[in-house]
Design a protein around this motif. Structure first.
Motif, PDB file in Angstrom:
ATOM      1  N   PRO A  78       0.819  -1.219   0.000  1.00  0.00           N
ATOM      2  CA  PRO A  78       0.000   0.000   0.000  1.00  0.00           C
ATOM      3  C   PRO A  78       0.850   1.264   0.000  1.00  0.00           C
ATOM      4  CG  PRO A  78      -0.898  -1.602   1.535  1.00  0.00           C
ATOM      5  CD  PRO A  78       0.410  -2.166   1.060  1.00  0.00           C
ATOM      6  N   GLN A  79       1.963   1.242   0.707  1.00  0.00           N
ATOM      7  CA  GLN A  79       2.828   2.415   0.766  1.00  0.00           C
ATOM      8  C   GLN A  79       3.398   2.742  -0.605  1.00  0.00           C
ATOM      9  OE1 GLN A  79       5.773   1.464   3.681  1.00  0.00           O
ATOM     10  NE2 GLN A  79       4.399   1.721   5.408  1.00  0.00           N
ATOM     11  N   HIS A  80       3.942   1.719  -1.267  1.00  0.00           N
ATOM     12  CA  HIS A  80       4.565   1.970  -2.566  1.00  0.00           C
ATOM     13  C   HIS A  80       3.526   2.365  -3.611  1.00  0.00           C
ATOM     14  CE1 HIS A  80       7.810   1.752  -5.484  1.00  0.00           C
ATOM     15  NE2 HIS A  80       6.984   1.125  -6.293  1.00  0.00           N
ATOM     16  N   SER A  81       2.360   1.751  -3.554  1.00  0.00           N
ATOM     17  CA  SER A  81       1.292   2.109  -4.487  1.00  0.00           C
ATOM     18  C   SER A  81       0.890   3.565  -4.300  1.00  0.00           C
ATOM     19  CB  SER A  81       0.085   1.194  -4.283  1.00  0.00           C
ATOM     20  OG  SER A  81       0.421  -0.153  -4.559  1.00  0.00           O
ATOM     21  N   TYR A  82       0.835   4.011  -3.045  1.00  0.00           N
ATOM     22  CA  TYR A  82       0.492   5.404  -2.752  1.00  0.00           C
ATOM     23  C   TYR A  82       1.506   6.351  -3.382  1.00  0.00           C
ATOM     24  CZ  TYR A  82      -0.208   9.665  -0.008  1.00  0.00           C
ATOM     25  OH  TYR A  82      -0.414  10.967   0.376  1.00  0.00           O
ATOM     26  N   VAL A  83       2.789   6.073  -3.196  1.00  0.00           N
ATOM     27  CA  VAL A  83       3.843   6.931  -3.734  1.00  0.00           C
ATOM     28  C   VAL A  83       3.793   6.961  -5.253  1.00  0.00           C
ATOM     29  CG1 VAL A  83       6.348   7.150  -3.980  1.00  0.00           C
ATOM     30  CG2 VAL A  83       5.362   6.688  -1.743  1.00  0.00           C
ATOM     31  N   GLN A  84       3.591   5.808  -5.876  1.00  0.00           N
ATOM     32  CA  GLN A  84       3.521   5.770  -7.334  1.00  0.00           C
ATOM     33  C   GLN A  84       2.303   6.516  -7.858  1.00  0.00           C
ATOM     34  OE1 GLN A  84       4.053   1.861  -9.180  1.00  0.00           O
ATOM     35  NE2 GLN A  84       6.116   2.591  -9.626  1.00  0.00           N
ATOM     36  N   ASN A  85       1.193   6.456  -7.125  1.00  0.00           N
ATOM     37  CA  ASN A  85       0.002   7.200  -7.536  1.00  0.00           C
ATOM     38  C   ASN A  85       0.259   8.704  -7.510  1.00  0.00           C
ATOM     39  OD1 ASN A  85      -1.672   5.013  -8.091  1.00  0.00           O
ATOM     40  ND2 ASN A  85      -2.365   4.837  -5.972  1.00  0.00           N
ATOM     41  N   LEU A  86       1.066   9.162  -6.562  1.00  0.00           N
ATOM     42  CA  LEU A  86       1.436  10.578  -6.540  1.00  0.00           C
ATOM     43  C   LEU A  86       2.230  10.936  -7.786  1.00  0.00           C
ATOM     44  CD1 LEU A  86       2.512  11.161  -2.811  1.00  0.00           C
ATOM     45  CD2 LEU A  86       0.266  11.474  -3.855  1.00  0.00           C
ATOM     46  N   TRP A  87       3.197  10.099  -8.131  1.00  0.00           N
ATOM     47  CA  TRP A  87       4.043  10.381  -9.299  1.00  0.00           C
ATOM     48  C   TRP A  87       3.226  10.411 -10.588  1.00  0.00           C
ATOM     49  CZ3 TRP A  87       5.200   7.368 -13.641  1.00  0.00           C
ATOM     50  CH2 TRP A  87       6.202   7.884 -14.451  1.00  0.00           C
ATOM     51  N   LYS A  88       2.223   9.537 -10.694  1.00  0.00           N
ATOM     52  CA  LYS A  88       1.415   9.471 -11.911  1.00  0.00           C
ATOM     53  C   LYS A  88       0.636  10.758 -12.159  1.00  0.00           C
ATOM     54  CE  LYS A  88       0.865   4.440 -11.762  1.00  0.00           C
ATOM     55  NZ  LYS A  88      -0.083   3.314 -11.518  1.00  0.00           N
TER      56      LYS A  88
END
Length: 376
Positions: free
Chosen positions: A196-206
């Motif tokens: 969940p943490q990494h998915s959150y960070v990647q969603n910010l980058w997108k």
């Protein structure tokens, strides 16, 4: 009567079940922290610092000493002091990176919720929300350091389930901050474990247009810098005025005049800063209106931002890494001819976020006035 063989088999089965239960308990107890249900920017900052130190091993001896110097809320500005070497810039990212992300996110969250009426679905942020509906939001940060404030805007959009592409630009006196920002953005993009943490960070980058941020260096505003200021839907002034010296009024006036109608100005500074009165006066005479004001805003890092993520360095420091800050937060808007006519369907996530924030604001700030359109 049970035979010896049956007793032996029964004992074997009990031992097998006990071992299996212990193994399951061990797996549960050793579950990695990255699987926590809430995302952690401390984990992201940890990865950024490790990458920066790996690229600059010569700064490691000075890194902890610089971190101790900057471990105070008075050192949160990148304009009030010089950052001549890599050790000081990396130390700043460790101490204040996540802090500034959460500050910008918190101010925009509170301001948007206080300035939105759920019954009529209208908001003082109407021009900005038109940009959100059209799929593009422009952000300009003055004194943005390593780009933490831009990440704060991305966090705010993600929190409310808003999905525009963000075109961001940052101005800084020291051009070396751009290298820190590029490393940070590369870590936002980096593939990793699907937690969940990494998915959150990647969603910010997108949400970031082109996955990059434009950087402008120098004390004098350039033509391109002024153009980015003029195109911005959100202009950020995070602790930036204290380092401008005698030119503060002139630089601030240039920034305010360049803003387009409907744009928002987010101002953050220390509670005792004399520049709050300056920006209040200049913004009024420049036609801006104050839509949100918090003289003393206290922001504490959420509990799910676990200090353990940074203990690799914090244990070597004189005191724990700063988790609380207090500042003055003001949001201004440059009026336009558009009425508060945003009546599109709001998603459930956005409505729940607004409602929850409004309830919290009413409890903690009973005197805070919520937005009510004419006739509401």
């Amino acid at each position: 009567m049970a035979t010896a063989a049956e007793d032996t088999n029964q004992v074997k089965e009990e031992v097998k079940e006990a071992v299996s239960a212990d193994a399951k308990k061990e797996v549960k107890d050793t579950k990695p922290a990255s699987d926590d249900p809430r995302p952690s920017l401390y984990a992201f900052i940890r990865d950024v610092i490790e990458k920066l130190l790996e690229s600059n091993p010569e700064i490691v001896p000075d890194f902890i000493a610089e971190s101790d110097k900057l471990n105070s809320v008075t050192a949160i500005s990148t304009h009030n002091r010089e950052f001549p070497d890599a050790a000081s810039r990396v130390a700043y990212t460790l101490i204040h990176g996540a802090q500034r992300m959460y500050l910008v996110n918190s101010v925009l969250t509170d301001a948007y919720s206080a300035c939105t009426n759920l019954q009529s679905r209208t908001t003082v942020f109407n021009e900005l929300m038109q940009g959100v509906d059209w799929g593009t939001v422009n952000v300009y940060s003055m004194g943005g350091g390593p780009g933490c404030d831009v990440v704060g805007v991305l966090m705010w959009l993600h929190r409310f389930g808003l999905r525009p592409k963000v075109s961001a630009s940052v101005s800084e006196r020291n051009e070396q901050w751009e290298g820190i920002a590029k490393t940070m953005l590369s870590m936002l993009k980096k593939e990793g474990a699907k937690t969940p943490q990494h998915s959150y960070v990647q969603n910010l980058w997108k949400k970031l247009e082109g996955g990059n941020v434009k950087y402008f260096a120098g004390s004098e505003p350039s033509v391109k810098q002024t153009a980015c200021n003029a195109q911005a839907d959100i202009v950020l002034l995070p602790f930036a005025l204290g380092g401008l010296g005698e030119d503060v009024s002139e630089c601030l006036q240039t920034t305010l005049d360049a803003m387009k109608p409907g744009a928002l100005l987010v101002y953050l500074d220390h509670c005792d800063s004399p520049h709050t009165e300056t920006i209040n006066n200049l913004s009024y005479w420049s036609g801006l209106r104050r839509i949100y004001f918090m003289k003393e805003m206290t922001m504490s890092m959420p509990k799910y931002e676990k200090s353990e993520y940074l203990e690799k360095w914090s244990t070597k420091m004189e005191k724990a890494i700063l988790r609380d800050s207090k500042c003055t937060a003001v949001v201004y808007k440059k009026p336009s001819g558009y009425a508060y006519d945003r009546r599109r369907k709001m998603g459930r996530r956005e409505q729940e976020a607004i409602k929850g924030t409004q309830i919290r604001l009413k409890k903690t700030n009973p005197s805070l006035r919520m937005f009510r359109p004419n006739g509401a």
